[in-house]
Design an enzyme around this catalytic site. Structure first.
Site, PDB file in Angstrom:
ATOM      1  N   SER A  18      -4.174   6.415  13.966  1.00 39.99           N
ATOM      2  CA  SER A  18      -4.352   7.480  13.371  1.00 39.99           C
ATOM      3  C   SER A  18      -4.920   8.677  13.984  1.00 39.99           C
ATOM      4  CB  SER A  18      -5.764   7.065  12.406  1.00 39.99           C
ATOM      5  OG  SER A  18      -6.116   8.257  11.836  1.00 39.99           O
ATOM      6  N   TYR A  22     -14.704   3.587  10.947  1.00 38.08           N
ATOM      7  CA  TYR A  22     -13.280   3.452  10.886  1.00 38.08           C
ATOM      8  C   TYR A  22     -12.392   3.785  12.003  1.00 38.08           C
ATOM      9  CZ  TYR A  22      -8.616   4.896   9.466  1.00 38.08           C
ATOM     10  OH  TYR A  22      -7.274   5.435   9.664  1.00 38.08           O
ATOM     11  N   PHE A  58       0.333  -2.598   8.980  1.00 36.94           N
ATOM     12  CA  PHE A  58      -0.522  -1.440   8.045  1.00 36.94           C
ATOM     13  C   PHE A  58      -1.804  -1.804   7.351  1.00 36.94           C
ATOM     14  CE2 PHE A  58       4.012  -0.127   6.896  1.00 36.94           C
ATOM     15  CZ  PHE A  58       4.175   1.162   7.457  1.00 36.94           C
ATOM     16  N   LYS A  77      -9.583   1.928  14.789  1.00 33.90           N
ATOM     17  CA  LYS A  77      -8.391   2.252  15.409  1.00 33.90           C
ATOM     18  C   LYS A  77      -8.602   2.306  16.974  1.00 33.90           C
ATOM     19  CE  LYS A  77      -6.512   2.366  11.450  1.00 33.90           C
ATOM     20  NZ  LYS A  77      -5.348   1.394  10.856  1.00 33.90           N
ATOM     21  N   ASN A 121      -3.168  -8.620   0.516  1.00 33.13           N
ATOM     22  CA  ASN A 121      -3.971  -9.208  -0.377  1.00 33.13           C
ATOM     23  C   ASN A 121      -4.486  -8.642  -1.660  1.00 33.13           C
ATOM     24  OD1 ASN A 121      -5.472  -7.104   0.643  1.00 33.13           O
ATOM     25  ND2 ASN A 121      -7.331  -8.451   1.466  1.00 33.13           N
ATOM     26  N   GLY A 140       0.758  -1.316  -0.108  1.00 38.87           N
ATOM     27  CA  GLY A 140       0.081  -0.007   0.044  1.00 38.87           C
ATOM     28  C   GLY A 140       0.634   1.079   0.053  1.00 38.87           C
ATOM     29  N   TYR A 184      -0.795   8.636  12.729  1.00 34.56           N
ATOM     30  CA  TYR A 184      -0.227   9.471  11.693  1.00 34.56           C
ATOM     31  C   TYR A 184      -1.380  10.620  11.698  1.00 34.56           C
ATOM     32  CZ  TYR A 184       1.132   4.716  10.156  1.00 34.56           C
ATOM     33  OH  TYR A 184       1.727   3.421  10.151  1.00 34.56           O
TER      34      TYR A 184
HETATM   35  N1  LIG Z   1      -3.115   7.420   4.637  1.00 33.68           N
HETATM   36  C1  LIG Z   1      -3.706   7.691   5.790  1.00 33.68           C
HETATM   37  O1  LIG Z   1      -4.308   8.890   5.558  1.00 33.68           O
HETATM   38  C2  LIG Z   1      -3.809   6.985   6.942  1.00 33.68           C
HETATM   39  C3  LIG Z   1      -3.823   7.922   8.209  1.00 33.68           C
HETATM   40  C4  LIG Z   1      -3.957   7.477   9.403  1.00 33.68           C
HETATM   41  C5  LIG Z   1      -3.740   6.035   9.386  1.00 33.68           C
HETATM   42  N2  LIG Z   1      -3.648   5.227   8.199  1.00 33.68           N
HETATM   43  C6  LIG Z   1      -3.459   3.839   8.271  1.00 33.68           C
HETATM   44  O2  LIG Z   1      -2.227   3.174   7.732  1.00 33.68           O
HETATM   45  C7  LIG Z   1      -2.385   1.938   7.338  1.00 33.68           C
HETATM   46  C8  LIG Z   1      -1.868   2.189   5.756  1.00 33.68           C
HETATM   47  O3  LIG Z   1      -2.682   2.946   5.277  1.00 33.68           O
HETATM   48  P1  LIG Z   1      -2.275   3.261   3.572  1.00 33.68           P
HETATM   49  O4  LIG Z   1      -2.460   4.703   3.187  1.00 33.68           O
HETATM   50  O5  LIG Z   1      -0.995   2.791   3.561  1.00 33.68           O
HETATM   51  O6  LIG Z   1      -3.611   2.327   2.876  1.00 33.68           O
HETATM   52  P2  LIG Z   1      -3.337   1.561   1.806  1.00 33.68           P
HETATM   53  O7  LIG Z   1      -4.868   1.067   1.496  1.00 33.68           O
HETATM   54  O8  LIG Z   1      -2.597   2.136   0.752  1.00 33.68           O
HETATM   55  O9  LIG Z   1      -2.388   0.344   2.150  1.00 33.68           O
HETATM   56  C9  LIG Z   1      -3.010  -0.828   2.803  1.00 33.68           C
HETATM   57  C10 LIG Z   1      -2.706  -2.129   2.484  1.00 33.68           C
HETATM   58  O10 LIG Z   1      -3.255  -3.046   3.257  1.00 33.68           O
HETATM   59  C11 LIG Z   1      -3.873  -4.249   2.343  1.00 33.68           C
HETATM   60  N3  LIG Z   1      -4.562  -4.925   3.104  1.00 33.68           N
HETATM   61  C12 LIG Z   1      -5.896  -4.417   3.522  1.00 33.68           C
HETATM   62  N4  LIG Z   1      -6.636  -5.381   4.234  1.00 33.68           N
HETATM   63  C13 LIG Z   1      -5.833  -6.496   4.034  1.00 33.68           C
HETATM   64  C14 LIG Z   1      -5.996  -7.866   4.839  1.00 33.68           C
HETATM   65  N5  LIG Z   1      -7.016  -8.353   5.284  1.00 33.68           N
HETATM   66  N6  LIG Z   1      -4.734  -8.732   4.619  1.00 33.68           N
HETATM   67  C15 LIG Z   1      -3.955  -8.201   3.651  1.00 33.68           C
HETATM   68  N7  LIG Z   1      -3.723  -7.002   3.235  1.00 33.68           N
HETATM   69  C16 LIG Z   1      -4.345  -6.179   3.455  1.00 33.68           C
HETATM   70  C17 LIG Z   1      -4.165  -3.466   1.137  1.00 33.68           C
HETATM   71  O11 LIG Z   1      -4.149  -4.216  -0.012  1.00 33.68           O
HETATM   72  C18 LIG Z   1      -3.239  -2.462   0.818  1.00 33.68           C
HETATM   73  O12 LIG Z   1      -2.374  -2.862  -0.028  1.00 33.68           O
HETATM   74  C19 LIG Z   1      -3.826   1.579   7.577  1.00 33.68           C
HETATM   75  O13 LIG Z   1      -4.040   0.797   8.613  1.00 33.68           O
HETATM   76  C20 LIG Z   1      -4.533   2.977   7.794  1.00 33.68           C
HETATM   77  O14 LIG Z   1      -5.689   2.801   8.558  1.00 33.68           O
HETATM   78  C21 LIG Z   1      -3.477   5.944   7.053  1.00 33.68           C
HETATM   79  O1  LIG Z   2     -11.987  16.675  -1.808  1.00 29.58           O
HETATM   80  C1  LIG Z   2     -11.491  16.955  -0.705  1.00 29.58           C
HETATM   81  C2  LIG Z   2     -11.034  16.362   0.344  1.00 29.58           C
HETATM   82  C3  LIG Z   2     -10.837  17.042   1.412  1.00 29.58           C
HETATM   83  N1  LIG Z   2     -11.142  18.208   1.610  1.00 29.58           N
HETATM   84  C4  LIG Z   2     -10.699  18.929   3.010  1.00 29.58           C
HETATM   85  O2  LIG Z   2      -9.461  18.718   3.240  1.00 29.58           O
HETATM   86  C5  LIG Z   2      -9.053  18.626   4.731  1.00 29.58           C
HETATM   87  C6  LIG Z   2      -8.362  17.140   4.650  1.00 29.58           C
HETATM   88  O3  LIG Z   2      -9.214  15.914   4.143  1.00 29.58           O
HETATM   89  P1  LIG Z   2      -8.763  14.693   3.934  1.00 29.58           P
HETATM   90  O4  LIG Z   2      -7.694  14.485   3.391  1.00 29.58           O
HETATM   91  O5  LIG Z   2      -9.816  13.665   3.838  1.00 29.58           O
HETATM   92  O6  LIG Z   2      -8.027  14.204   5.705  1.00 29.58           O
HETATM   93  P2  LIG Z   2      -8.863  14.144   6.904  1.00 29.58           P
HETATM   94  O7  LIG Z   2     -10.216  14.412   6.746  1.00 29.58           O
HETATM   95  O8  LIG Z   2      -8.008  14.917   7.871  1.00 29.58           O
HETATM   96  O9  LIG Z   2      -8.809  12.588   7.212  1.00 29.58           O
HETATM   97  C7  LIG Z   2      -7.564  11.810   7.124  1.00 29.58           C
HETATM   98  O10 LIG Z   2      -6.833  11.882   7.979  1.00 29.58           O
HETATM   99  C8  LIG Z   2      -7.025  11.318   9.115  1.00 29.58           C
HETATM  100  C9  LIG Z   2      -5.965  11.469  10.078  1.00 29.58           C
HETATM  101  O11 LIG Z   2      -5.007  10.695   9.652  1.00 29.58           O
HETATM  102  C10 LIG Z   2      -7.490   9.945   9.057  1.00 29.58           C
HETATM  103  O12 LIG Z   2      -8.015   9.281  10.350  1.00 29.58           O
HETATM  104  C11 LIG Z   2      -8.388   9.697   8.084  1.00 29.58           C
HETATM  105  O13 LIG Z   2      -8.752   8.330   7.739  1.00 29.58           O
HETATM  106  C12 LIG Z   2      -7.992  10.224   6.684  1.00 29.58           C
HETATM  107  O14 LIG Z   2      -9.174  10.397   5.600  1.00 29.58           O
HETATM  108  C13 LIG Z   2     -10.516  18.337   5.224  1.00 29.58           C
HETATM  109  O15 LIG Z   2     -10.815  19.496   5.877  1.00 29.58           O
HETATM  110  C14 LIG Z   2     -11.317  17.903   4.103  1.00 29.58           C
HETATM  111  O16 LIG Z   2     -12.796  18.714   4.332  1.00 29.58           O
HETATM  112  C15 LIG Z   2     -11.610  18.975   0.729  1.00 29.58           C
HETATM  113  O17 LIG Z   2     -11.867  20.382   0.959  1.00 29.58           O
HETATM  114  N2  LIG Z   2     -11.930  18.405  -0.547  1.00 29.58           N
END
Ligand SMILES: NC(=O)c1ccc[n+]([C@@H]2O[C@H](COP(=O)([O-])OP(=O)(O)OC[C@H]3O[C@@H](n4cnc5c(N)ncnc54)[C@H](O)[C@@H]3O)[C@@H](O)[C@H]2O)c1
Ligand SMILES: O=c1ccn([C@@H]2O[C@H](COP(=O)(O)OP(=O)(O)O[C@H]3O[C@H](CO)[C@@H](O)[C@H](O)[C@H]3O)[C@@H](O)[C@H]2O)c(=O)[nH]1
Length: 351
Positions: free
Chosen positions: A134, A158, A90, A162, A38, A16, A186
């Site tokens: 998160s 969601y 992750f 977490k 997966n 991911g 994060y």
């Molecule tokens: N990107 C963000 O904004 C953000 C913010 C806060 C927390 N997180 C957390 O960080 C982690 C990674 O996020 P990301 O942005 O890289 O997401 P992502 O979707 O790019 O990566 C997650 C990966 O996990 C794999 N996966 C999901 N379910 C699975 C399962 N049951 N078995 C095996 N593989 C599985 C997916 O195929 C994917 O490749 C997640 O747990 C997410 O909740 C992400």
């Molecule tokens: O098309 C869009 C998307 C987002 N936003 C705004 O941009 C900001 C950031 O939005 P987004 O990128 O969706 O991030 P968050 O809402 O802060 O949430 C993200 O960041 C959180 C903290 O890591 C995680 O928990 C969430 O899963 C992840 O989606 C927010 O004010 C949104 O309202 C827009 O105006 N237009």
């Protein structure tokens, strides 16, 4: 130095967005890596690109297994043939709106998958874990910056997964003190690897701000919807703590080193953010500057459940992990644009 290729790390969800960038830094840091994914939200090409970025020599220290954490046998197969020194976990689902529509899917992937992982780790006596939490666990924070000991709150299914997974980690570690668990909260991960070969490639219409802006810039989407323009902030748009994914990746290496060196770390949470807030309008302007593209915007009502202003206190991570974000918004936009212009349709190319 604790890193050596004799230290073997299992990275769940390593194909991911955050996983691929972290695997690159792990391999460069001298660790051996085994990914399980997966491909629910990723593709094999992402793993191939990781190999390309690190080169043939370090690629020898990378293994990949297609498997699903919800299927305990997939984990059993891995753990029965390899001894892992630690796991970076992750794998999971992360789209807030989808979690509201399909909560059971989120409980299955995030909760069942993680509980299976703990069971198999315990069975094979691998008790060091870095977990992707998160900033969502702060809910609508009463104060900013968010400090790790603030009251936690879930705003949607969601976020609830977490929050539950943090509580589960604390319970397990309390009952079995030999576990060492780092929970990384994060803030808003953005940007891409400087090579332009790795980046975020969401399926469908992006939910998050930066991937959306990126798709407008390359002409895949006509305009950006700005959700909320009358927030009580300096320009009326909402403020977040955006963090470069390479800084985030390095935060995982710092956490891992801490796990290996600090016997009594217990189960500890750290924020991974920059400590600086940037508004939506500021982010759009920074991306326009980095890309030279105009991003048309449409002013829209607030997105339900969105907080006004969220950013991290970075003190604890700086002091205890010795980690601090290096990059600012300019580098985040530069690298995200480099990824976007080289891969306008993501890993798979134009459909
Ligand atoms: N990107 C963000 O904004 C953000 C913010 C806060 C927390 N997180 C957390 O960080 C982690 C990674 O996020 P990301 O942005 O890289 O997401 P992502 O979707 O790019 O990566 C997650 C990966 O996990 C794999 N996966 C999901 N379910 C699975 C399962 N049951 N078995 C095996 N593989 C599985 C997916 O195929 C994917 O490749 C997640 O747990 C997410 O909740 C992400
Ligand atoms: O098309 C869009 C998307 C987002 N936003 C705004 O941009 C900001 C950031 O939005 P987004 O990128 O969706 O991030 P968050 O809402 O802060 O949430 C993200 O960041 C959180 C903290 O890591 C995680 O928990 C969430 O899963 C992840 O989606 C927010 O004010 C949104 O309202 C827009 O105006 N237009």
């Amino acid at each position: 130095m604790v890193s050596s290729s004799s230290q073997k790390i299992l990275v769940t969800g390593g194909a991911g967005f955050i996983g691929t960038h972290t695997v690159v830094q792990l391999l460069k840091g001298g660790f051996s890596v085994s990914i399980i994914d997966n491909f629910d939200n990723s593709v094999m090409e992402a793993v191939d690109r990781v190999r390309e970025v690190v080169g043939p020599h370090l690629s020898q220290n990378l293994e990949f297994t297609q498997g699903d954490l919800r299927n305990r046998d997939d984990l059993e197969k891995l753990f029965s043939k390899t001894t892992f020194d630690a796991v970076i976990h992750f794998a999971g689902l992360k789209a807030v709106a989808e979690s509201v529509a399909k909560p059971r899917r989120y409980f299955d992937f995030n909760l069942v998958g993680t509980i299976n992982l703990y069971e198999v780790m315990a069975k094979y006596n691998c008790k060091k874990m870095v977990f992707s939490s998160s900033a969502t666990v702060y809910g609508q924070p009463e104060k900013i910056p968010c400090e790790e000991d603030f009251k936690l709150q879930a705003m949607n299914p969601y976020g609830r997964t977490k929050l539950f997974l943090e509580e589960i980690a604390r319970d397990i570690q309390k009952a079995e003190p030999e576990w060492r668990i780092v929970l990384l909260r994060y803030f808003n991960p953005v940007g891409a690897h400087e090579s332009g070969k790795l980046g975020e490639d969401p399926k469908g219409i992006p939910n998050n701000l930066m991937p959306y802006i990126q798709q407008v810039a390359v002409g895949r989407l006509p305009e950006l919807n700005v959700y909320g323009y009358d927030y009580p902030t300096r320009d009326g748009s909402a403020i977040r703590d955006y963090i470069h994914v390479m800084d985030l990746a390095d935060g995982h290496i710092a956490a891992l080193r801490k796990l290996f060196t600090m016997e009594n770390i217990g189960c500890t949470a750290y924020n991974l953010g920059t400590g600086r807030g940037t508004s939506v309008f500021e982010m759009v302007a920074a991306f326009e500057k980095a890309s030279g593209k105009n991003i048309p915007i449409k002013l829209c009502p607030k997105r339900p459940g969105d907080a006004t202003e969220v950013y991290a206190s970075t003190e604890k991570a700086e002091k205890e992990l010795g980690w601090k974000a290096k990059y600012g918004v300019e580098e985040m936009c530069r690298d995200q644009w480099n990824w976007a212009k080289n891969n306008p349709w993501g890993y798979a190319g134009k459909p």
